[in-house]
Design a protein around this motif. Structure first.
Motif, PDB file in Angstrom:
ATOM      1  N   GLU A 182       0.825  -1.209   0.000  1.00  0.00           N
ATOM      2  CA  GLU A 182       0.000   0.000   0.000  1.00  0.00           C
ATOM      3  C   GLU A 182       0.867   1.270   0.000  1.00  0.00           C
ATOM      4  O   GLU A 182       0.735   2.132  -0.874  1.00  0.00           O
ATOM      5  CB  GLU A 182      -0.914  -0.039   1.229  1.00  0.00           C
ATOM      6  N   ARG A 203      -6.941  -1.165  -4.335  1.00  0.00           N
ATOM      7  CA  ARG A 203      -8.154  -0.380  -4.649  1.00  0.00           C
ATOM      8  C   ARG A 203      -8.844   0.072  -3.357  1.00  0.00           C
ATOM      9  O   ARG A 203      -9.250   1.222  -3.237  1.00  0.00           O
ATOM     10  CB  ARG A 203      -9.131  -1.211  -5.485  1.00  0.00           C
ATOM     11  N   LEU A 204      -8.935  -0.840  -2.371  1.00  0.00           N
ATOM     12  CA  LEU A 204      -9.601  -0.481  -1.114  1.00  0.00           C
ATOM     13  C   LEU A 204      -8.804   0.577  -0.354  1.00  0.00           C
ATOM     14  O   LEU A 204      -9.348   1.310   0.462  1.00  0.00           O
ATOM     15  CB  LEU A 204      -9.836  -1.724  -0.248  1.00  0.00           C
ATOM     16  N   ALA A 205      -7.501   0.657  -0.636  1.00  0.00           N
ATOM     17  CA  ALA A 205      -6.666   1.690  -0.018  1.00  0.00           C
ATOM     18  C   ALA A 205      -6.754   3.011  -0.786  1.00  0.00           C
ATOM     19  O   ALA A 205      -6.040   3.960  -0.473  1.00  0.00           O
ATOM     20  CB  ALA A 205      -5.218   1.218   0.052  1.00  0.00           C
ATOM     21  N   GLY A 206      -7.599   3.030  -1.808  1.00  0.00           N
ATOM     22  CA  GLY A 206      -7.838   4.289  -2.516  1.00  0.00           C
ATOM     23  C   GLY A 206      -6.928   4.528  -3.708  1.00  0.00           C
ATOM     24  O   GLY A 206      -6.904   5.635  -4.263  1.00  0.00           O
ATOM     25  N   ILE A 207      -6.203   3.520  -4.115  1.00  0.00           N
ATOM     26  CA  ILE A 207      -5.287   3.689  -5.258  1.00  0.00           C
ATOM     27  C   ILE A 207      -6.050   3.511  -6.562  1.00  0.00           C
ATOM     28  O   ILE A 207      -6.687   2.477  -6.784  1.00  0.00           O
ATOM     29  CB  ILE A 207      -4.106   2.706  -5.143  1.00  0.00           C
ATOM     30  N   LYS A 208      -5.991   4.519  -7.415  1.00  0.00           N
ATOM     31  CA  LYS A 208      -6.803   4.514  -8.635  1.00  0.00           C
ATOM     32  C   LYS A 208      -6.004   4.224  -9.896  1.00  0.00           C
ATOM     33  O   LYS A 208      -6.569   4.082 -10.978  1.00  0.00           O
ATOM     34  CB  LYS A 208      -7.509   5.860  -8.772  1.00  0.00           C
ATOM     35  N   LYS A 240      -7.065  -5.818  -5.254  1.00  0.00           N
ATOM     36  CA  LYS A 240      -8.249  -5.403  -4.505  1.00  0.00           C
ATOM     37  C   LYS A 240      -7.831  -4.594  -3.264  1.00  0.00           C
ATOM     38  O   LYS A 240      -8.413  -3.549  -2.967  1.00  0.00           O
ATOM     39  CB  LYS A 240      -9.019  -6.666  -4.100  1.00  0.00           C
ATOM     40  N   TYR A 298     -13.137  -4.560  -9.886  1.00  0.00           N
ATOM     41  CA  TYR A 298     -12.127  -3.638  -9.365  1.00  0.00           C
ATOM     42  C   TYR A 298     -11.381  -2.877 -10.454  1.00  0.00           C
ATOM     43  O   TYR A 298     -10.387  -2.210 -10.176  1.00  0.00           O
ATOM     44  CB  TYR A 298     -11.144  -4.389  -8.447  1.00  0.00           C
ATOM     45  N   LYS A 358       1.491   3.704  -3.332  1.00  0.00           N
ATOM     46  CA  LYS A 358       1.117   5.131  -3.285  1.00  0.00           C
ATOM     47  C   LYS A 358       2.307   6.002  -3.684  1.00  0.00           C
ATOM     48  O   LYS A 358       2.171   6.930  -4.472  1.00  0.00           O
ATOM     49  CB  LYS A 358       0.640   5.512  -1.879  1.00  0.00           C
TER      50      LYS A 358
END
Ligand SMILES: *Cc1c(COP(=O)(O)O)cnc(C)c1O
Length: 372
Positions: free
Chosen positions: A44, A70-75, A67, A92, A48
């Motif tokens: 994560e 993605r749940l950590a906000g990485i686009k 996944k 996802y 980032k």
């Protein structure tokens, strides 16, 4: 009290290594490989930082890893190397690597069902012998290209030994990949991105860059080559190892001459000795092959591991240390202290393995601390 091993992760070093790859490749797109929890560094935080640094894509092995990002906000776009699960990739927004027609068909079916168009990369086996289309390659790519709901946005292959002294086979793989690209172009199939280069190829094979590279290990500042391979040492020296492993002593004991140390009595003191008992063992990924066969840093000096590595503890011989050690001294298992440095590659050589395994093993269980 917690287990002792701490992995200090220098995110600035990772960003610096990323910039170095950009420089070496003359600004090719970078697909940053963060599989296996970013080689043990923590995916994560690392992902980032890499996205901030300008990574064009991230890449993981399995959908679960993607996944979590993605749940950590990485686009950022994420390429999933080994797990083309239709549900996950659509849920996802992931880019699956397609290794055969059957997989392509199941992705096409699910994409159609959801009225979506899925971006995929196709993998060609040019000699790795692991995954990818290996026979009737051009025909299969053409047939995948005609499937509804899929768009081929990339074509990739993987080296089996770009880290070898002899690059003949790696060059054969490149020429096979180039031949296919040419054949596909004649059929009007020109995916926008071609990628093949892992870390070793980034260093050793500029003809493998195409328009994107796919490094993992180099981002973390370890060398994909043997320690003794000096061909590329000056270029490798521009990378900084991002992970340090530190621990503490749980005891410092003065023992008489003739004292056996640890299981099996493989080390016996020859004189009155000062033995440190470290909070790290094979349950922390500190491999048993380091028994009587590794050094750590204490007070800036190299100190030998003595006796067998245990599950949670390992002993070191501090008798010859210049400045007297205390129980609160920091012990560096891997990393820098003063003028001394223990690299992942040094440990790999001692354990008869590769730096990849050292990083993933030591990184996995250690409590992580990030330096920005
Ligand atoms: C792991 C992996 C990479 C990255 O390899 P490094 O040697 O760490 O640079 C690239 N591509 C694929 C398919 C991989 O599995």
């Amino acid at each position: 009290m917690q287990r002792g091993a701490i992995a200090e992760i220098d995110l600035a070093a990772i960003a610096g290594n990323f910039r170095e790859i950009k420089k070496i490749t003359n600004n090719k797109k970078v697909i940053a490989v963060v599989k296996a929890d970013a080689y043990g560094h923590g995916s994560e935080a690392v992902a980032k930082r890499l996205v901030e640094s300008g990574a064009d894509f991230l890449s993981v092995a399995f959908c679960d890893e993607a996944k979590a990002l993605r749940l950590a906000g990485i686009k950022a776009p994420i390429i999933v190397l080994f797990d083309p699960d239709p549900k996950d990739v659509l849920d996802y927004n992931l880019i699956p690597v397609v290794s055969d027609k059957k997989v392509a068909l199941s992705l096409s079916t699910e994409a159609e069902k959801r009225r979506r168009v899925l971006s995929v990369h196709i993998k060609i086996d040019t000699g790795m012998g692991r995954l990818g289309i290996i026979q009737n390659t051009a025909e299969d790519v053409v047939s995948i290209a005609s499937m509804k709901g899929l768009i081929i946005d990339g074509l990739m292959s993987h080296f089996s030994d770009a880290d070898a002294g002899d690059l003949t086979f790696a060059k054969l793989q490149i020429s096979r990949f180039k031949d296919l690209i040419k054949t596909l172009a004649e059929k009007n199939l020109n995916p926008p991105i071609y990628h093949m280069a892992n870390s070793a190829a980034v260093i050793s094979l500029s003809e493998s860059y195409f328009n994107a590279v796919r490094p993992g290990l180099l981002l973390y500042g370890a060398s994909p080559f043997e320690l003794s391979d000096i061909n590329f040492s000056s270029i490798i020296s521009r990378f900084t190892q991002a992970m340090s492993i530190k621990t503490r002593l749980v005891a410092l004991r003065k023992v008489p001459a003739g004292t056996p140390i640890s299981y099996g009595r493989t080390f016996v003191t020859k004189r009155e000795s000062l033995i440190g008992v470290m909070s790290i063992g094979y349950a922390d990924g500190y491999c048993r092959l380091f028994s009587n066969n590794a050094e750590v840093l204490v007070r800036g000096g190299r100190i030998p591991v003595v006796g067998k590595v245990c599950m949670d503890l390992t002993m070191i011989d501090l008798t010859d240390i210049k400045h007297l050690a205390t129980e609160t001294d920091e012990v560096i298992i891997m990393g820098r202290q003063g003028d001394e440095f223990i690299s992942a590659n040094e440990l790999a050589k001692r354990a008869n393995t590769i730096s990849y395994e050292i990083l993933t093993s030591l990184g996995r269980f250690a409590q992580k601390r990030y330096l920005n």
